[in-house]
Design an enzyme around this catalytic site. Sequence first.
Site, short mmCIF file in Angstrom:
data_model
loop_
_atom_site.label_atom_id
_atom_site.label_comp_id
_atom_site.label_asym_id
_atom_site.label_seq_id
_atom_site.Cartn_x
_atom_site.Cartn_y
_atom_site.Cartn_z
CE1 TYR A 299 0.66 8.79 -6.50
CE2 TYR A 299 -0.02 11.28 -7.61
CZ TYR A 299 1.13 9.70 -6.72
OH TYR A 299 2.87 10.41 -7.26
CE LYS B 260 5.04 -3.93 2.44
NZ LYS B 260 6.38 -4.01 2.30
CG ASP C 267 9.13 -4.40 1.05
OD1 ASP C 267 8.92 -4.85 0.01
OD2 ASP C 267 9.66 -4.46 2.05
CG ASP D 104 5.22 9.85 -6.85
OD1 ASP D 104 6.21 10.45 -8.20
OD2 ASP D 104 5.96 9.97 -6.01
CG ASP E 250 11.93 10.73 -8.02
OD1 ASP E 250 11.02 10.78 -8.90
OD2 ASP E 250 11.67 11.46 -6.92
C1 IPM Z 1 5.44 12.60 -10.99
C2 IPM Z 1 5.48 13.78 -9.64
C3 IPM Z 1 3.78 13.87 -9.83
C4 IPM Z 1 3.06 12.91 -8.96
C5 IPM Z 1 3.56 15.14 -9.10
C6 IPM Z 1 4.49 16.23 -9.34
C7 IPM Z 1 1.96 15.38 -8.22
O1 IPM Z 1 6.10 13.46 -8.73
O2 IPM Z 1 4.65 12.95 -12.22
O3 IPM Z 1 6.58 11.76 -10.66
O4 IPM Z 1 3.01 12.56 -8.13
O5 IPM Z 1 2.92 11.92 -9.85
MG MG Z 2 7.48 11.80 -8.61
#
Ligand code: IPM
Ligand code: MG
Length: 372
Positions: A141, A197, A230, A254, A258
């Site tokens: 990032y 990884k 993975d 990230d 999710d």
């Molecule tokens: C998160 C989001 C952020 C990230 C974005 C909005 C920059 O996806 O907080 O998970 O990628 O970190």
């Molecule tokens: Mg995210």
Amino acid sequence: MTHTLMILPGDGIGPEIVAEAEKVLAWLGEHAGLEVTSDHGLIGGQAYDVHGVPLSDGDLDKCRAADAILMGSVGGPKWDDVDYNLRPEAGLLRLRKELDLFANLRPAIVFDALVDASTLKPEIVKGLDILIVRELTSGVYFGEPRGIEDLGTNEDGGVERRGFNTQTYTTSEIRRIGKVAFELARKRGNKVHSCEKANVMESGKLWREETTKLHADEFSDVILEHMYADNCAMQLCRNPRQFDVIVTDNLFGDILSDEAAMLTGSLGMLPSASLGGADVAGLYEPVHGSAPDIAGQNKANPLATILSLAMLLRYSFDRGDLADLIEMSVQDVLNAGIRTVDIAGSDGCAVSTSAMGDALIDALLKRNAQSA
Ligand code: IPM
Ligand code: MG
């Protein structure tokens, strides 16, 4: 003691869901004696539209000075063509980086009442309680060099370009996030899965070596397993309850967070905390994004933001009692069958964002009356 809070509603559904968390805050002020002075600022596309930058220096300073920050969400198609360093997301990344909020805690908990909302079978997710500890201020990032460069004309007569980013981690960056994970694991299930990884990336190899060393030096009482990222993604679907704490880098974190969030039935339920050193404000925000498709429709689930407020009370205001109260009230609301559209299921009847907030206030009142 009066706490100071900076509130950044942001874009999309951000303002709607933060408004519900503010209702809870006001309730706590009135009924639980919580003293908070709050201020509002702009972040993301909202800030870009007003200031030409996704986070102004003024608002950043206010965040720095506050005891804690509560954020909604950033981003939306409106700003798709804005330059990278001015995009809504860049405001959030700047806030994380400038405050050195390196430890992002993302709990994924399956509430009993929502076990059927998951796309996985109930017997796989029932009772799930995992914590993802994501490194938040380094890795790909932020790594340099980064960019898109022109390589001249290609065989088809078009412009040949090259996009590149850099994944980097240092020993101290790995050790400090590892420490957070091991320390939190000691208070939970005492197990850490460290994911990278190492089979294809030097930064992953270093991550594994430094985590192994840290573990041997200071945390040998905690169970440590290494896992390729993975494989972790696959194991999260196959048997998520094998995990207690997962520690991983910024990008894998990230993605895996999710995925873990969805195991619980809805991204709309998942809170997060981003923490740095002892003297900096923690940042609290829902894991989900700005959901521009439903923004302004009073449909979004405010519970992730309200649960983020609970984390804020626990970690930044040292009010674990009030955090517990909110978390139990969320369970009450879910047990009563009250659902926003994201968790309603196909035959369910859904309530609005504000009705969900009101239902939570009712649940708080009931619990308060019982304990009085
Ligand atoms: C998160 C989001 C952020 C990230 C974005 C909005 C920059 O996806 O907080 O998970 O990628 O970190
Ligand atoms: Mg995210």
